[in-house]
Design a protein around this motif. Structure first.
Motif, PDB file in Angstrom:
ATOM      1  N   ARG A 126       0.831  -1.299  -0.091  1.00 40.83           N
ATOM      2  CA  ARG A 126       0.167   0.078   0.079  1.00 40.83           C
ATOM      3  C   ARG A 126       0.816   1.288   0.141  1.00 40.83           C
ATOM      4  NH1 ARG A 126      -4.305  -0.512   4.449  1.00 40.83           N
ATOM      5  NH2 ARG A 126      -4.757   1.503   3.568  1.00 40.83           N
ATOM      6  N   ARG A 127       0.620   1.915  -0.840  1.00 40.68           N
ATOM      7  CA  ARG A 127       1.770   3.162  -1.235  1.00 40.68           C
ATOM      8  C   ARG A 127       1.240   4.265  -0.327  1.00 40.68           C
ATOM      9  NH1 ARG A 127       4.841   0.076  -3.474  1.00 40.68           N
ATOM     10  NH2 ARG A 127       4.690  -0.429  -5.436  1.00 40.68           N
ATOM     11  N   GLU A 128       0.143   4.419   0.234  1.00 40.49           N
ATOM     12  CA  GLU A 128      -0.360   5.565   0.867  1.00 40.49           C
ATOM     13  C   GLU A 128       0.356   5.594   2.543  1.00 40.49           C
ATOM     14  OE1 GLU A 128      -3.534   2.467   1.292  1.00 40.49           O
ATOM     15  OE2 GLU A 128      -2.775   3.212  -0.404  1.00 40.49           O
ATOM     16  N   PHE A 129       0.751   4.492   2.855  1.00 46.95           N
ATOM     17  CA  PHE A 129       1.718   4.611   4.104  1.00 46.95           C
ATOM     18  C   PHE A 129       2.985   5.333   3.734  1.00 46.95           C
ATOM     19  CE2 PHE A 129      -0.262   0.341   5.295  1.00 46.95           C
ATOM     20  CZ  PHE A 129      -1.053   1.030   6.244  1.00 46.95           C
ATOM     21  N   LEU A 130       3.494   5.658   2.647  1.00 46.99           N
ATOM     22  CA  LEU A 130       4.572   6.400   2.476  1.00 46.99           C
ATOM     23  C   LEU A 130       4.427   7.759   2.613  1.00 46.99           C
ATOM     24  CD1 LEU A 130       6.141   4.596  -0.504  1.00 46.99           C
ATOM     25  CD2 LEU A 130       6.816   4.383   1.809  1.00 46.99           C
ATOM     26  N   HIS A 131       3.372   8.362   3.005  1.00 48.41           N
ATOM     27  CA  HIS A 131       3.139   9.781   3.316  1.00 48.41           C
ATOM     28  C   HIS A 131       4.098  10.260   4.315  1.00 48.41           C
ATOM     29  CE1 HIS A 131       0.622  13.530   4.187  1.00 48.41           C
ATOM     30  NE2 HIS A 131       0.484  13.432   3.000  1.00 48.41           N
ATOM     31  N   GLN A 132       4.473  11.394   4.143  1.00 47.82           N
ATOM     32  CA  GLN A 132       5.505  12.219   4.727  1.00 47.82           C
ATOM     33  C   GLN A 132       4.916  12.372   6.401  1.00 47.82           C
ATOM     34  OE1 GLN A 132       8.085  13.792   3.062  1.00 47.82           O
ATOM     35  NE2 GLN A 132       9.272  14.437   4.839  1.00 47.82           N
ATOM     36  N   GLU A 133       3.763  12.447   6.677  1.00 53.37           N
ATOM     37  CA  GLU A 133       3.124  12.504   8.080  1.00 53.37           C
ATOM     38  C   GLU A 133       2.886  11.033   8.813  1.00 53.37           C
ATOM     39  OE1 GLU A 133      -0.157  15.233   8.177  1.00 53.37           O
ATOM     40  OE2 GLU A 133       0.924  16.709   7.285  1.00 53.37           O
ATOM     41  N   ASN A 134       3.257  10.041   8.141  1.00 52.06           N
ATOM     42  CA  ASN A 134       3.052   8.813   8.540  1.00 52.06           C
ATOM     43  C   ASN A 134       3.957   8.465   9.430  1.00 52.06           C
ATOM     44  OD1 ASN A 134       1.779   6.497   9.429  1.00 52.06           O
ATOM     45  ND2 ASN A 134       1.395   5.713   7.351  1.00 52.06           N
ATOM     46  N   HIS A 135       4.571   9.171  10.555  1.00 49.76           N
ATOM     47  CA  HIS A 135       5.775   8.954  11.537  1.00 49.76           C
ATOM     48  C   HIS A 135       5.828   7.423  12.063  1.00 49.76           C
ATOM     49  CE1 HIS A 135       6.245  13.160  10.915  1.00 49.76           C
ATOM     50  NE2 HIS A 135       4.901  13.534  11.524  1.00 49.76           N
ATOM     51  N   PHE A 136       4.701   6.895  12.566  1.00 47.35           N
ATOM     52  CA  PHE A 136       4.896   5.607  13.013  1.00 47.35           C
ATOM     53  C   PHE A 136       5.112   4.819  12.178  1.00 47.35           C
ATOM     54  CE2 PHE A 136       3.385   1.884  15.296  1.00 47.35           C
ATOM     55  CZ  PHE A 136       4.061   2.144  16.705  1.00 47.35           C
ATOM     56  N   PHE A 137       4.812   4.659  11.016  1.00 46.70           N
ATOM     57  CA  PHE A 137       5.143   3.666  10.073  1.00 46.70           C
ATOM     58  C   PHE A 137       6.464   3.842   9.551  1.00 46.70           C
ATOM     59  CE2 PHE A 137       5.903   2.915   5.316  1.00 46.70           C
ATOM     60  CZ  PHE A 137       5.495   1.566   5.282  1.00 46.70           C
ATOM     61  N   HIS A 138       6.998   4.789   9.479  1.00 47.36           N
ATOM     62  CA  HIS A 138       8.461   5.177   9.193  1.00 47.36           C
ATOM     63  C   HIS A 138       9.530   4.708  10.225  1.00 47.36           C
ATOM     64  CE1 HIS A 138       8.051   7.189   5.126  1.00 47.36           C
ATOM     65  NE2 HIS A 138       7.031   7.783   5.959  1.00 47.36           N
ATOM     66  N   PHE A 139       8.687   4.991  11.557  1.00 43.21           N
ATOM     67  CA  PHE A 139       9.547   4.583  12.799  1.00 43.21           C
ATOM     68  C   PHE A 139       9.843   2.974  12.757  1.00 43.21           C
ATOM     69  CE2 PHE A 139       9.255   2.765  17.111  1.00 43.21           C
ATOM     70  CZ  PHE A 139      10.294   3.233  17.596  1.00 43.21           C
ATOM     71  N   LEU A 140       8.469   2.270  12.518  1.00 43.08           N
ATOM     72  CA  LEU A 140       8.651   0.863  12.217  1.00 43.08           C
ATOM     73  C   LEU A 140       9.543   0.108  11.302  1.00 43.08           C
ATOM     74  CD1 LEU A 140       4.792  -0.343  12.938  1.00 43.08           C
ATOM     75  CD2 LEU A 140       6.685  -0.645  14.441  1.00 43.08           C
ATOM     76  N   THR A 141       9.489   0.596   9.977  1.00 44.40           N
ATOM     77  CA  THR A 141      10.420   0.324   9.150  1.00 44.40           C
ATOM     78  C   THR A 141      11.749   0.537   9.362  1.00 44.40           C
ATOM     79  OG1 THR A 141       9.873   2.266   7.898  1.00 44.40           O
ATOM     80  CG2 THR A 141       8.414   0.597   7.399  1.00 44.40           C
ATOM     81  N   THR A 142      11.999   1.791   9.982  1.00 47.16           N
ATOM     82  CA  THR A 142      13.444   2.122  10.568  1.00 47.16           C
ATOM     83  C   THR A 142      13.886   1.126  11.268  1.00 47.16           C
ATOM     84  OG1 THR A 142      13.218   4.320   9.796  1.00 47.16           O
ATOM     85  CG2 THR A 142      15.030   3.879  11.072  1.00 47.16           C
ATOM     86  N   MET A 143      13.173   0.726  12.361  1.00 43.37           N
ATOM     87  CA  MET A 143      13.703   0.015  13.282  1.00 43.37           C
ATOM     88  C   MET A 143      13.778  -1.448  12.735  1.00 43.37           C
ATOM     89  SD  MET A 143      14.109   1.466  16.218  1.00 43.37           S
ATOM     90  CE  MET A 143      14.151  -0.049  17.392  1.00 43.37           C
ATOM     91  N   LEU A 144      12.819  -1.980  11.779  1.00 39.14           N
ATOM     92  CA  LEU A 144      12.920  -3.147  11.321  1.00 39.14           C
ATOM     93  C   LEU A 144      14.363  -3.387  10.489  1.00 39.14           C
ATOM     94  CD1 LEU A 144       9.290  -4.130   9.858  1.00 39.14           C
ATOM     95  CD2 LEU A 144      10.879  -5.358  11.900  1.00 39.14           C
ATOM     96  N   ARG A 145      14.778  -2.189   9.775  1.00 37.92           N
ATOM     97  CA  ARG A 145      16.129  -2.144   8.984  1.00 37.92           C
ATOM     98  C   ARG A 145      17.165  -2.386   9.990  1.00 37.92           C
ATOM     99  NH1 ARG A 145      14.638   2.665   5.012  1.00 37.92           N
ATOM    100  NH2 ARG A 145      12.783   1.658   3.856  1.00 37.92           N
ATOM    101  N   CYS A 146      16.996  -1.645  11.046  1.00 42.65           N
ATOM    102  CA  CYS A 146      18.223  -1.886  11.947  1.00 42.65           C
ATOM    103  C   CYS A 146      18.260  -3.079  12.774  1.00 42.65           C
ATOM    104  CB  CYS A 146      17.923  -0.701  13.317  1.00 42.65           C
ATOM    105  SG  CYS A 146      17.951   1.077  12.514  1.00 42.65           S
ATOM    106  N   VAL A 147      17.294  -3.752  13.178  1.00 37.71           N
ATOM    107  CA  VAL A 147      17.509  -4.936  13.854  1.00 37.71           C
ATOM    108  C   VAL A 147      17.813  -6.085  12.935  1.00 37.71           C
ATOM    109  CG1 VAL A 147      15.795  -6.761  15.296  1.00 37.71           C
ATOM    110  CG2 VAL A 147      15.601  -4.070  15.658  1.00 37.71           C
ATOM    111  N   TRP A 148      17.379  -6.045  11.691  1.00 32.55           N
ATOM    112  CA  TRP A 148      17.360  -7.375  10.747  1.00 32.55           C
ATOM    113  C   TRP A 148      18.460  -6.878   9.754  1.00 32.55           C
ATOM    114  CZ3 TRP A 148      12.614  -7.728  13.208  1.00 32.55           C
ATOM    115  CH2 TRP A 148      12.152  -9.006  13.886  1.00 32.55           C
TER     116      TRP A 148
END
Length: 69
Positions: free
Chosen positions: A47-69
């Motif tokens: 779903r491309r609508e999660f890439l919206h700039q104001e969706n901070h929690f989604f960006h936080f989750l994806t960044t944490m997943l990139r760092c952990v795995w």
């Protein structure tokens, strides 16, 4: 205190998406967290609508997943 309303709004948006469409939401999180391969079959579920700039929690989750795995 300023970040709380931004994160809360983003969290509610992500939670409602998880309730309504759990498969595509989890696929999107894993896809942008670089835990799923890039192919055309999975691209239909992302779903491309999660890439919206104001969706901070989604960006936080994806960044944490990139760092952990």
């Amino acid at each position: 205190m300023i970040l709380m309303p931004l994160m809360l709004r983003s969290l509610v948006k992500l939670a409602t998406a998880l309730v309504c469409e759990p498969t595509s939401t989890l696929t999107t999180i894993l896809y942008y967290g670089n835990l799923l391969p890039r192919n055309l079959n999975l691209d239909r579920l992302v779903r491309r609508e999660f890439l919206h700039q104001e969706n901070h929690f989604f960006h936080f989750l994806t960044t944490m997943l990139r760092c952990v795995w």
